[in-house]
Design an enzyme around this catalytic site. Structure first.
Site, mmCIF file in Angstrom:
data_model
loop_
_atom_site.group_PDB
_atom_site.id
_atom_site.type_symbol
_atom_site.label_atom_id
_atom_site.label_comp_id
_atom_site.label_asym_id
_atom_site.label_seq_id
_atom_site.Cartn_x
_atom_site.Cartn_y
_atom_site.Cartn_z
ATOM 1 N N LYS A 77 0.853 -1.260 -0.037
ATOM 2 C CA LYS A 77 -0.137 0.090 0.000
ATOM 3 C C LYS A 77 0.742 1.225 0.149
ATOM 4 O O LYS A 77 0.691 2.116 -0.740
ATOM 5 C CB LYS A 77 -0.964 -0.029 1.073
ATOM 6 C CG LYS A 77 -1.998 -1.092 1.194
ATOM 7 C CD LYS A 77 -2.689 -1.059 2.552
ATOM 8 C CE LYS A 77 -2.256 -0.970 3.868
ATOM 9 N NZ LYS A 77 -1.664 -2.482 4.013
ATOM 10 N N ARG A 97 -9.707 0.503 8.384
ATOM 11 C CA ARG A 97 -9.175 -0.778 8.958
ATOM 12 C C ARG A 97 -10.306 -1.509 9.307
ATOM 13 O O ARG A 97 -10.170 -2.677 9.743
ATOM 14 C CB ARG A 97 -8.168 -0.530 10.038
ATOM 15 C CG ARG A 97 -6.617 -0.454 9.465
ATOM 16 C CD ARG A 97 -6.132 -1.650 8.968
ATOM 17 N NE ARG A 97 -4.624 -1.957 9.486
ATOM 18 C CZ ARG A 97 -3.748 -0.943 9.355
ATOM 19 N NH1 ARG A 97 -3.822 0.041 8.649
ATOM 20 N NH2 ARG A 97 -2.711 -1.351 9.819
ATOM 21 N N ARG A 133 11.625 -6.582 4.997
ATOM 22 C CA ARG A 133 11.582 -5.121 4.805
ATOM 23 C C ARG A 133 12.146 -4.281 6.005
ATOM 24 O O ARG A 133 12.385 -4.788 7.057
ATOM 25 C CB ARG A 133 10.011 -4.859 5.105
ATOM 26 C CG ARG A 133 9.824 -3.371 4.926
ATOM 27 C CD ARG A 133 8.325 -3.120 4.387
ATOM 28 N NE ARG A 133 7.268 -3.214 5.759
ATOM 29 C CZ ARG A 133 5.887 -3.166 5.406
ATOM 30 N NH1 ARG A 133 5.274 -2.621 4.174
ATOM 31 N NH2 ARG A 133 5.113 -3.059 6.365
ATOM 32 N N ARG A 185 11.316 -2.313 11.790
ATOM 33 C CA ARG A 185 10.239 -1.591 12.835
ATOM 34 C C ARG A 185 9.890 -2.537 13.656
ATOM 35 O O ARG A 185 10.169 -3.827 13.778
ATOM 36 C CB ARG A 185 9.042 -1.437 11.856
ATOM 37 C CG ARG A 185 8.696 -0.103 11.285
ATOM 38 C CD ARG A 185 7.653 -0.131 10.014
ATOM 39 N NE ARG A 185 6.405 -0.761 10.483
ATOM 40 C CZ ARG A 185 5.220 -0.920 9.700
ATOM 41 N NH1 ARG A 185 5.428 -0.241 8.552
ATOM 42 N NH2 ARG A 185 4.119 -1.323 10.284
ATOM 43 N N ARG A 231 -0.311 -9.350 13.220
ATOM 44 C CA ARG A 231 -0.918 -8.282 12.300
ATOM 45 C C ARG A 231 -1.736 -8.823 11.046
ATOM 46 O O ARG A 231 -2.844 -8.464 10.583
ATOM 47 C CB ARG A 231 0.183 -7.599 11.460
ATOM 48 C CG ARG A 231 0.350 -6.180 12.637
ATOM 49 C CD ARG A 231 1.865 -5.740 12.323
ATOM 50 N NE ARG A 231 2.027 -5.105 11.147
ATOM 51 C CZ ARG A 231 3.049 -5.058 10.279
ATOM 52 N NH1 ARG A 231 4.212 -5.528 10.770
ATOM 53 N NH2 ARG A 231 3.138 -4.258 9.190
HETATM 54 P P1 ADP Z 1 0.913 -2.234 8.354
HETATM 55 O O1 ADP Z 1 -0.357 -1.911 7.173
HETATM 56 O O2 ADP Z 1 2.047 -2.763 7.248
HETATM 57 O O3 ADP Z 1 0.293 -3.304 9.336
HETATM 58 P P2 ADP Z 1 0.714 0.280 9.107
HETATM 59 O O4 ADP Z 1 1.819 1.401 9.269
HETATM 60 O O5 ADP Z 1 -0.592 0.697 8.470
HETATM 61 O O6 ADP Z 1 1.188 -1.006 8.906
HETATM 62 O O7 ADP Z 1 0.023 0.469 10.645
HETATM 63 C C1 ADP Z 1 0.938 -0.157 11.567
HETATM 64 C C2 ADP Z 1 0.135 -0.301 12.852
HETATM 65 O O8 ADP Z 1 -0.581 0.952 13.416
HETATM 66 C C3 ADP Z 1 -1.005 -0.941 12.841
HETATM 67 O O9 ADP Z 1 -0.641 -2.486 13.275
HETATM 68 C C4 ADP Z 1 -1.971 -0.557 13.855
HETATM 69 O O10 ADP Z 1 -1.562 -0.835 15.370
HETATM 70 C C5 ADP Z 1 -1.774 0.859 13.698
HETATM 71 N N1 ADP Z 1 -2.770 1.225 12.695
HETATM 72 C C6 ADP Z 1 -2.502 1.956 11.632
HETATM 73 N N2 ADP Z 1 -3.622 2.552 10.978
HETATM 74 C C7 ADP Z 1 -4.869 2.112 11.704
HETATM 75 C C8 ADP Z 1 -6.218 2.263 11.614
HETATM 76 N N3 ADP Z 1 -6.588 2.566 10.520
HETATM 77 N N4 ADP Z 1 -6.791 1.696 12.662
HETATM 78 C C9 ADP Z 1 -6.350 1.051 13.810
HETATM 79 N N5 ADP Z 1 -4.948 1.062 13.874
HETATM 80 C C10 ADP Z 1 -4.185 1.383 12.883
#
Ligand code: ADP
Ligand code: ZN
Length: 217
Positions: free
Chosen positions: A13, A88, A127, A162, A173
């Site tokens: 993404k 999400r 990554r 990370r 996740r």
């Molecule tokens: P990835 O898609 O690789 O898991 P992100 O950078 O999008 O990583 O998100 C990292 C973390 O941030 C998620 O595991 C969650 O804890 C939090 N997070 C990000 N966006 C949201 C969202 N829209 N709702 C709830 N938690 C979120």
């Protein structure tokens, strides 16, 4: 453009959002980046979000909606936005729908990046990310190396793994994605906005999206 990128962690993404931004004056809005910056800066938001993030759990919907309501008010959103990592959950998607109606904005497209699980797992474990909050360039220890001494080629900051990219947090996740986020595919299918793309080439994905929303190339 006003689009949402859906897809499991590691589906690409962030990469696609950055490539789309170069094609258009839309901004990438990544709730993950906003949250990581808040954690690093030690703000109240960061303190609330940190534990959830480290465990690979979702941050509560109410907190995310507060972030997004204020983010949409910023002037750079006027020209369009590429939502990466938001919504999400079904409640977030429903709140977003109301929020966009209130702001009188319509989504062009919701893209579902459908990537095989083996590819996802491989990408997440290899990554690495630039530690500079302003940059966050993504690297890969096999296919997109930082400099020989582990620095970002764009900004020179150290490139790191990370905290939520340990095997345990990655598994968590992916489970969270399947339970909470995958249902959005049906939600946006019913809204008539969904386009599923089964490609792993970012050039190809970007050109499919551009064609779909009527941009040339
Ligand atoms: P990835 O898609 O690789 O898991 P992100 O950078 O999008 O990583 O998100 C990292 C973390 O941030 C998620 O595991 C969650 O804890 C939090 N997070 C990000 N966006 C949201 C969202 N829209 N709702 C709830 N938690 C979120
Ligand atoms: Zn950098």
């Amino acid at each position: 453009m006003r689009i949402i990128l859906l897809g499991a962690p590691g589906a690409g993404k962030g990469t696609i959002a950055k490539a789309l931004m170069e094609a258009d004056s839309s901004v990438q809005i990544s709730t993950g980046d906003i949250l990581r910056n808040a954690v690093k800066a030690g703000t109240g938001l960061g303190k609330e979000a940190q534990g959830y993030m480290e465990r690979g759990e979702l941050v509560p919907d109410t907190l995310i909606m507060e972030i997004m309501e204020s983010r949409f008010q910023e002037p750079d959103c006027q020209k369009g936005f590429i939502l990466d990592g938001f919504p999400r959950t079904i409640p977030q998607a429903e709140s977003l729908k109301l929020l966009l109606e209130k702001l009188n904005l319509k989504l062009d497209l919701v893209v579902n990046l459908d990537v095989p699980k083996a590819v996802i797992l491989d990408r997440l474990t290899t990554r690495r990310t630039c530690s500079n909050p302003e940059c966050q360039e993504i690297y890969n220890i096999r296919s997109k190396l930082p400099t020989a001494d582990g620095k970002c080629k764009k900004c020179g900051s150290p490139v790191v793994q990370r905290d939520d990219e340990t095997e345990e947090a990655i598994t968590k996740r992916l489970e969270t994605y399947n339970q909470k986020t995958a249902p959005l595919i049906d939600f946006y299918l019913r809204e008539g906005l969904l386009k599923t793309i089964k490609s792993t080439s970012s050039e190809e994905i970007v050109s499919i999206i551009r064609r779909e929303i009527g941009l040339s190339g």
